[in-house]
Design a protein around this motif. Structure first.
Motif, PDB file in Angstrom:
ATOM      1  N   UNK A  14       1.213  -1.056  -0.178  1.00  0.00           N
ATOM      2  CA  UNK A  14      -0.185   0.658  -0.256  1.00  0.00           C
ATOM      3  C   UNK A  14       0.795   1.509  -0.014  1.00  0.00           C
ATOM      4  N   UNK A  15       0.092   2.042  -0.066  1.00  0.00           N
ATOM      5  CA  UNK A  15       0.957   3.824  -0.464  1.00  0.00           C
ATOM      6  C   UNK A  15       0.743   3.602   0.807  1.00  0.00           C
ATOM      7  N   UNK A  16       2.177   4.965   1.212  1.00  0.00           N
ATOM      8  CA  UNK A  16       2.558   5.440   2.507  1.00  0.00           C
ATOM      9  C   UNK A  16       2.055   6.726   1.949  1.00  0.00           C
ATOM     10  N   UNK A  17       0.881   7.260   2.494  1.00  0.00           N
ATOM     11  CA  UNK A  17       0.550   8.617   2.438  1.00  0.00           C
ATOM     12  C   UNK A  17       0.955   9.659   2.977  1.00  0.00           C
ATOM     13  N   UNK A  18       2.145   9.463   4.115  1.00  0.00           N
ATOM     14  CA  UNK A  18       2.408  10.504   4.475  1.00  0.00           C
ATOM     15  C   UNK A  18       3.549  10.722   3.437  1.00  0.00           C
ATOM     16  N   UNK A  19       4.297   9.956   3.317  1.00  0.00           N
ATOM     17  CA  UNK A  19       5.298  10.104   2.318  1.00  0.00           C
ATOM     18  C   UNK A  19       4.981  10.742   0.865  1.00  0.00           C
ATOM     19  N   UNK A  20       3.588  10.120   0.407  1.00  0.00           N
ATOM     20  CA  UNK A  20       3.373  10.918  -0.793  1.00  0.00           C
ATOM     21  C   UNK A  20       2.317  12.182  -0.651  1.00  0.00           C
ATOM     22  N   UNK A  21       2.403  12.836   0.222  1.00  0.00           N
ATOM     23  CA  UNK A  21       1.674  13.723   0.758  1.00  0.00           C
ATOM     24  C   UNK A  21       2.608  14.899   0.143  1.00  0.00           C
TER      25      UNK A  21
END
Length: 846
Positions: free
Chosen positions: A633-640
């Motif tokens: 799954x995507x690390x949304x914190x990294x992707x933010x």
């Protein structure tokens, strides 16, 4: 009264029988190889003797049980009807398998062949199916099997959109019939009304046809299927309705010709041919079937598999519950009302939370499987294992499992001869589902083109659970169950629930989802739970579509809402709102098994829905789940940090394009769509690069901004829920003036203040166009001063105009959804009074 009446007319449960003693099984390496016991007897004499025992002197249960006791084995050779004298081409010799371990071999497609063995070596005439060898008689190695199984599974998947609605609609008619009979006569038999209900429900959900379009089929179709089924299975079934020896002489001596039902079957065939065009085109265009093959296989699935199975199983389930005197009914009622409240929330999600109801359904399937006999032919020589021995099976031998005894295997089931309602509750109970066989495979199995498991395995148990819950929601509530709402919020909910025309329906549910708010370079988890697409209805007219995650997060689905599918499990929903930058929700699904067919089909349905109802972007690779990043799954914190640029693209598209979002009436402008799609492509590219860099940030600033946005999220969720409830129940709607009171109301102001002005004006413009069209069509026959718009659109203009409600709602966003909800209320309203932007502007200032 209803429960008591049904108890009086329900079939009695079969007697309890158990075979094996409760001893732990020996490890396979220690199991002795044993010569298989049993005998076929003398030619003609042995099969005839076994036939008389099976049908007359002993009955099926005692027939198998006494032989297992005689041979001290749950695996043995014997004969099974039909046989002598007029079944010369049928070989009655079988290998009986009567414990769970040996029975499981019948579903190993490497070991067994399922060709033409639905009810043993005897196969009814192909004339019953118009000369077509339907899918149930095909082995998995036959090329056409995969096409027909695929057709059946896709038909079921598509039917999921209407399954719940059609079931509850037909149950309303069924219960009404029963209550009317009870009121008139003091008692009622429910079997035939239930069969009629099942037939109408299956026609609508599977074939997409309202049976009432043909009065003859609506009245007699289910009777035709009863006769059609009986003629096929009578030679193999003990009926007990005719005294012996007449049953043996008249019913079990010869096969019945299809000619006896050919005329009425042809009527069913023509009914499907003329009315089920969409379903038949699916079989022809996507699965390469001829039209005749599609019709015959659809009729078999509808008539034999679904109608026949439900007609056997549901009366058994109802009889088991209504005949219980141990307090089970009160326990079920308590669970159902705890989960569903007043019943407005009965759907696939809530029924899945009813552990006891589901357990009762499973236990009934164990005790009284709808199909008592399962057959398979050895594909090759192999060794079959019971709990205490191994036996040699020769290629071509026919294996037969008698499920009522297999499912009483004491090595697997504690107290197997007892009906235990909560046997499958809890973790230990769930593990027993691995050994619950009723669907041509275990309950935990997955139907596919490579096996013969029932494609509708899961929908059958859910449907049965829904029927049980529906029954107990209709039964009288005791005084102790009635409670007063204790808070303002509960009082509001109680008020809303009093309006019987308003309901919501879960169209799609995907288990295991997390939602994050993406803000600057931070990602905050908002909710975790099931992802649901919910349709809001008023008098069965669809008014709104909402995404709901868990209990606290929801938002409306709108046509100009940008959605990007970043990979096979990660989605980015962007919600343009007026009081700040767009809200960005990162949605990640966490299935137990990413290749599970239910999950895969659900994701496909979600993508199809988003393509039709939002500004949807995806990459070709987003359907693949092979990469490790996808699996984690995507690390949304990294992707933010990457989402800020995308939000800028969306904001510019809104500012430059929303004045022209409406093209004609129902389409987004090309300019807006193209801009958003380009932004989506940028996001997909960034996701695929999997950059690990994170930007520096000011912690205090970010925290304040996150808190502000979290408040906006809660505000939007509350507005979505409260405004729908308020508007649907007609608050502030009076003759000749609709929009003014609406936007002056507190929830109206809160909601309209969050929507970009350009979108709002475009929304009302489109809405006025539709209202003008409705007025023109109605001018000759309806008064222009006090007619309900719902009636104008749905009744006068037809269902196609009713469908336009969804298009308008989807096209123009939140404001259109609000306005359309208002216009669909059956209240006094003047269609000639135009709603202008001035009314809205003036009201919003106050």
């Amino acid at each position: 009264m209803l429960l008591r009446t049904m108890a009086a007319t329900s079939p009695r449960p079969p007697p309890s029988t158990s075979l094996t003693s409760q001893q732990p099984p020996s490890p396979p390496s220690q199991l002795p190889l044993r010569t298989m016991p049993g005998s076929y007897g003398w030619p003609l004499v042995g099969p005839l003797s076994d036939r008389l025992d099976y049908f007359w002197f002993q009955g099926p249960d005692k027939f198998f049980r006494t032989r297992a006791e005689k041979y001290k084995s749950t695996v043995f050779r014997t004969n099974i009807p039909p046989t002598f004298p007029f079944f010369g081409n049928v070989n009655p010799n079988i290998v009986a398998v009567l414990d769970v371990k040996s029975f499981s071999h019948l579903f190993d497609m490497d070991l067994v062949d399922k060709r033409d063995v639905l009810i043993g070596d005897f196969r009814p005439s192909l004339g019953f199916y118009g000369g077509v060898r339907v899918g149930v008689y095909l082995d998995t190695t036959e090329p056409k099997h995969a096409k027909i199984k695929g057709f059946a599974m896709e038909t079921l998947k598509r039917s999921s959109k209407v399954w719940l609605q059609e079931l509850r609609s037909n149950l309303n008619i069924f219960w009404g019939t029963i209550e009317s009979e009870i009121s008139k006569n003091g008692a009622a038999s429910y079997i035939f009304p239930l069969q009629r209900c099942i037939f109408s429900f299956l026609c609508a959900s599977l074939a997409g046809v309202d049976a009432s379009v043909s009065p003859d089929i609506a009245e007699n179709g289910w009777k035709t299927i009863n006769t059609w089924l009986a003629l096929q299975v009578i030679p193999t079934a003990k009926l007990g309705v005719v005294p012996q020896p007449l049953e043996e002489i008249l019913l079990h001596t010869w096969p019945y010709p299809s000619l006896l039902i050919a005329g009425n079957y042809k009527k069913l065939y023509n009914f499907i041919d003329e009315n089920a065009g969409d379903c038949l085109r699916l079989g022809q265009e996507e699965f390469g079937l001829t039209r005749d093959e599609a019709i015959q296989n659809l009729l078999f699935v509808l008539g034999f598999n679904a109608y026949g199975g439900f007609s056997v199983f549901l009366p058994s389930l109802i009889g088991r519950i209504t005949g219980d005197n141990s307090g089970l009914q009160e326990r079920i009622r308590t669970e159902v009302r705890r989960v569903c409240g007043s019943g407005s929330d009965l759907n696939f999600k809530t029924v899945n939370e009813m552990e006891l109801v589901k357990s009762v359904v499973y236990e009934t399937l164990r005790f009284s499987p709808p199909v008592p006999l399962q057959f398979a032919r050895a594909r090759k020589d192999f060794q079959i294992s019971s709990h205490d021995a191994v036996f040699e099976v020769k290629k071509g031998e026919l294996l037969c499992g008698y499920q009522p005894l297999v499912m009483r295997d004491a090595t697997v089931f504690d107290e197997p001869e007892e009906f235990k309602p909560d046997r499958y509750v809890g973790e230990t109970g769930s593990e027993l589902l691995n050994y619950l066989y009723w669907s041509n495979g275990p309950q935990t199995g997955t139907p596919s083109a490579s096996n013969k498991q029932c494609a509708a395995k899961d929908i059958v148990t859910l449907t049965a659970s829904l029927l049980v819950a529906d029954l107990f929601l209709r039964s009288k509530t005791s005084k102790t169950e009635t409670q007063q709402p204790s808070s303002y919020g509960q009082q509001q909910d109680a008020m809303y629930s009093s309006y019987g025309t308003v309901s919501d329906e879960v169209l799609l549910q995907i288990h295991g989802c997390r939602a994050h708010l993406i803000n600057g370079s931070e990602a905050v988890e908002l909710a975790a739970g099931d992802f649901e697409l919910v349709q809001v209805l008023d008098n069965n007219v669809a008014l709104a579509m909402v995404v709901r995650i868990g209990n606290d997060l929801q938002w409306p689905v709108i046509k100009d809402e940008p959605v990007v599918k970043l990979d096979s499990r990660d989605y980015l929903f962007t919600l343009p709102v007026k009081d700040g930058e767009p809200l960005s929700y990162g949605i990640t699904f966490f299935p137990i098994d990413e290749n599970d067919i239910v999950f895969v089909n659900s994701i496909e349905l979600l993508d199809d829905f988003l393509r039709e109802n939002s500004c949807f972007s995806s990459s070709p690779s987003s359907s693949s789940s092979s990469s490790s990043s996808v699996n984690n799954g995507i690390d949304w914190k990294e992707f933010a940090p990457k989402i800020e640029d995308y939000n800028n693209v969306v904001a510019k598209a809104i500012a430059g394009g929303t004045g022209h979002i409406i093209r004609g009436m129902f389409k987004c402008s090309n300019a807006y769509t193209n801009q958003v799609h380009k932004g989506g492509e940028i996001m997909i590219t960034k996701a695929e690069k999997k950059s690990g860099a994170s930007s520096k940030r000011n912690a205090t600033t970010n925290k304040n901004q996150i808190n502000k946005n979290l408040q906006r999220v809660r505000k939007l969720s509350r507005a979505t829920e409260k405004l729908s409830k308020t508007m649907l129940n007609g608050v502030g709607v009076v003759s000749g003036s609709v929009m003014g009171p609406v936007v002056k109301s507190k929830p109206g102001k809160a909601f309209f203040s969050m929507v970009p002005g350009e979108v709002l004006l475009a929304s009302l413009d489109a809405l006025n166009k539709l209202l003008d069209a409705a007025e023109a069509a109605e001018r000759q026959t309806l008064s222009a001063t006090s007619k309900a718009t719902t009636r104008m659109v749905s009744e006068r203009l037809g269902e196609s105009a009713g469908e336009a409600t969804k298009d308008v709602l989807g096209t123009v966003g939140h404001a259109a959804g609000t306005a359309w909800n208002v216009f669909n209320i059956r209240k006094a309203f003047s269609p000639s009074s135009s709603v202008t932007s001035g009314i809205l502007k003036n009201a919003s200032r106050k």
